[in-house]
Each structure stands twice: as C-alpha cells, then as structure tokens.
Motif scaffolding. Structure first.
Motif, PDB file in Angstrom:
ATOM      1  N   ILE A  54      32.203 -30.847 -46.784  1.00 30.09           N
ATOM      2  CA  ILE A  54      33.051 -31.261 -45.846  1.00 30.09           C
ATOM      3  C   ILE A  54      33.783 -30.755 -44.211  1.00 30.09           C
ATOM      4  O   ILE A  54      33.724 -32.130 -43.326  1.00 30.09           O
ATOM      5  CB  ILE A  54      34.172 -30.745 -46.811  1.00 30.09           C
ATOM      6  CG1 ILE A  54      34.503 -31.241 -47.985  1.00 30.09           C
ATOM      7  CG2 ILE A  54      35.693 -31.873 -46.105  1.00 30.09           C
ATOM      8  CD1 ILE A  54      35.329 -31.475 -48.846  1.00 30.09           C
ATOM      9  N   GLU A  55      33.137 -29.396 -43.971  1.00 36.41           N
ATOM     10  CA  GLU A  55      33.021 -28.636 -42.905  1.00 36.41           C
ATOM     11  C   GLU A  55      32.728 -29.492 -41.539  1.00 36.41           C
ATOM     12  O   GLU A  55      32.598 -30.188 -40.188  1.00 36.41           O
ATOM     13  CB  GLU A  55      33.493 -27.643 -42.401  1.00 36.41           C
ATOM     14  CG  GLU A  55      35.042 -26.855 -42.611  1.00 36.41           C
ATOM     15  CD  GLU A  55      34.534 -25.533 -42.571  1.00 36.41           C
ATOM     16  OE1 GLU A  55      33.374 -24.713 -42.994  1.00 36.41           O
ATOM     17  OE2 GLU A  55      36.219 -24.874 -42.574  1.00 36.41           O
ATOM     18  N   SER A  56      31.077 -29.489 -42.322  1.00 35.25           N
ATOM     19  CA  SER A  56      29.980 -30.170 -41.350  1.00 35.25           C
ATOM     20  C   SER A  56      30.041 -31.470 -40.578  1.00 35.25           C
ATOM     21  O   SER A  56      29.844 -32.364 -40.272  1.00 35.25           O
ATOM     22  CB  SER A  56      28.603 -30.020 -42.471  1.00 35.25           C
ATOM     23  OG  SER A  56      28.548 -30.730 -43.648  1.00 35.25           O
ATOM     24  N   VAL A  57      30.759 -32.220 -41.834  1.00 37.48           N
ATOM     25  CA  VAL A  57      30.698 -33.847 -41.785  1.00 37.48           C
ATOM     26  C   VAL A  57      32.275 -34.263 -41.048  1.00 37.48           C
ATOM     27  O   VAL A  57      32.177 -34.443 -39.668  1.00 37.48           O
ATOM     28  CB  VAL A  57      31.783 -34.377 -42.746  1.00 37.48           C
ATOM     29  CG1 VAL A  57      31.931 -35.760 -43.018  1.00 37.48           C
ATOM     30  CG2 VAL A  57      30.102 -34.599 -44.257  1.00 37.48           C
ATOM     31  N   VAL A 100      38.227 -40.750 -44.949  1.00 37.68           N
ATOM     32  CA  VAL A 100      38.894 -39.818 -45.915  1.00 37.68           C
ATOM     33  C   VAL A 100      38.537 -39.068 -46.735  1.00 37.68           C
ATOM     34  O   VAL A 100      37.122 -39.345 -47.019  1.00 37.68           O
ATOM     35  CB  VAL A 100      39.853 -40.698 -46.998  1.00 37.68           C
ATOM     36  CG1 VAL A 100      40.336 -39.569 -47.869  1.00 37.68           C
ATOM     37  CG2 VAL A 100      40.878 -41.705 -46.104  1.00 37.68           C
ATOM     38  N   LEU A 101      38.406 -37.949 -46.489  1.00 35.73           N
ATOM     39  CA  LEU A 101      37.458 -36.117 -47.289  1.00 35.73           C
ATOM     40  C   LEU A 101      38.875 -35.757 -48.099  1.00 35.73           C
ATOM     41  O   LEU A 101      39.601 -35.522 -47.407  1.00 35.73           O
ATOM     42  CB  LEU A 101      36.649 -35.431 -46.336  1.00 35.73           C
ATOM     43  CG  LEU A 101      35.852 -36.359 -45.268  1.00 35.73           C
ATOM     44  CD1 LEU A 101      34.957 -34.534 -44.293  1.00 35.73           C
ATOM     45  CD2 LEU A 101      34.607 -36.774 -46.419  1.00 35.73           C
ATOM     46  N   VAL A 102      38.304 -35.458 -49.664  1.00 35.84           N
ATOM     47  CA  VAL A 102      39.223 -34.792 -50.412  1.00 35.84           C
ATOM     48  C   VAL A 102      38.031 -34.130 -50.497  1.00 35.84           C
ATOM     49  O   VAL A 102      37.744 -33.423 -50.711  1.00 35.84           O
ATOM     50  CB  VAL A 102      39.447 -35.924 -51.587  1.00 35.84           C
ATOM     51  CG1 VAL A 102      40.160 -35.600 -52.574  1.00 35.84           C
ATOM     52  CG2 VAL A 102      39.610 -37.613 -51.623  1.00 35.84           C
TER      53      VAL A 102
END
Length: 61
Positions: A17-20, A2-4
C-alpha cells in the motif's frame, strides 16, 4: 484513490500500500513569480487597495 488497510494486515500488505501511495511525485506548490508583472495597472496599486478597503466606510445616503 481509496486504499483499504484492514486490521491485522501483514508487513508485506502495508509495504504494498505504501508503494502505491508514494509512487506519485509530490508537487512543489504555487509559483507566484510566474504571474509577476502580468497585470497592467493604470493606477497606483496602493491607491487601488485603499479604495477597496475604504469602500464599506462610505456614506450610502
């Protein structure tokens, strides 16, 4: 995972976040050819299919 991403995030936060998210490689899908010829049948496959499909039409009495 989960990324917020909060409202008003900076471009730097979005790129982090996009790189993750895109770090993991995309899977290719299902390879059906791997299972080709693995099942030994004693009867014609079409006959088996017809039996299975006509099963519900038989008289139960």
């Amino acid at each position: 995972m989960v990324l917020v991403l909060k409202k008003g995030a900076s471009k730097k936060d979005i790129e982090a976040i996009e790189s993750v998210l895109y770090k993991e490689p995309v899977t290719g899908g299902f390879n059906a050819k791997k299972y080709n010829g693995k099942l030994a049948l004693k009867e014609n496959p079409l006959a088996i299919q017809n039996k299975l499909r006509n099963e519900w039409e038989r008289d139960i009495s």
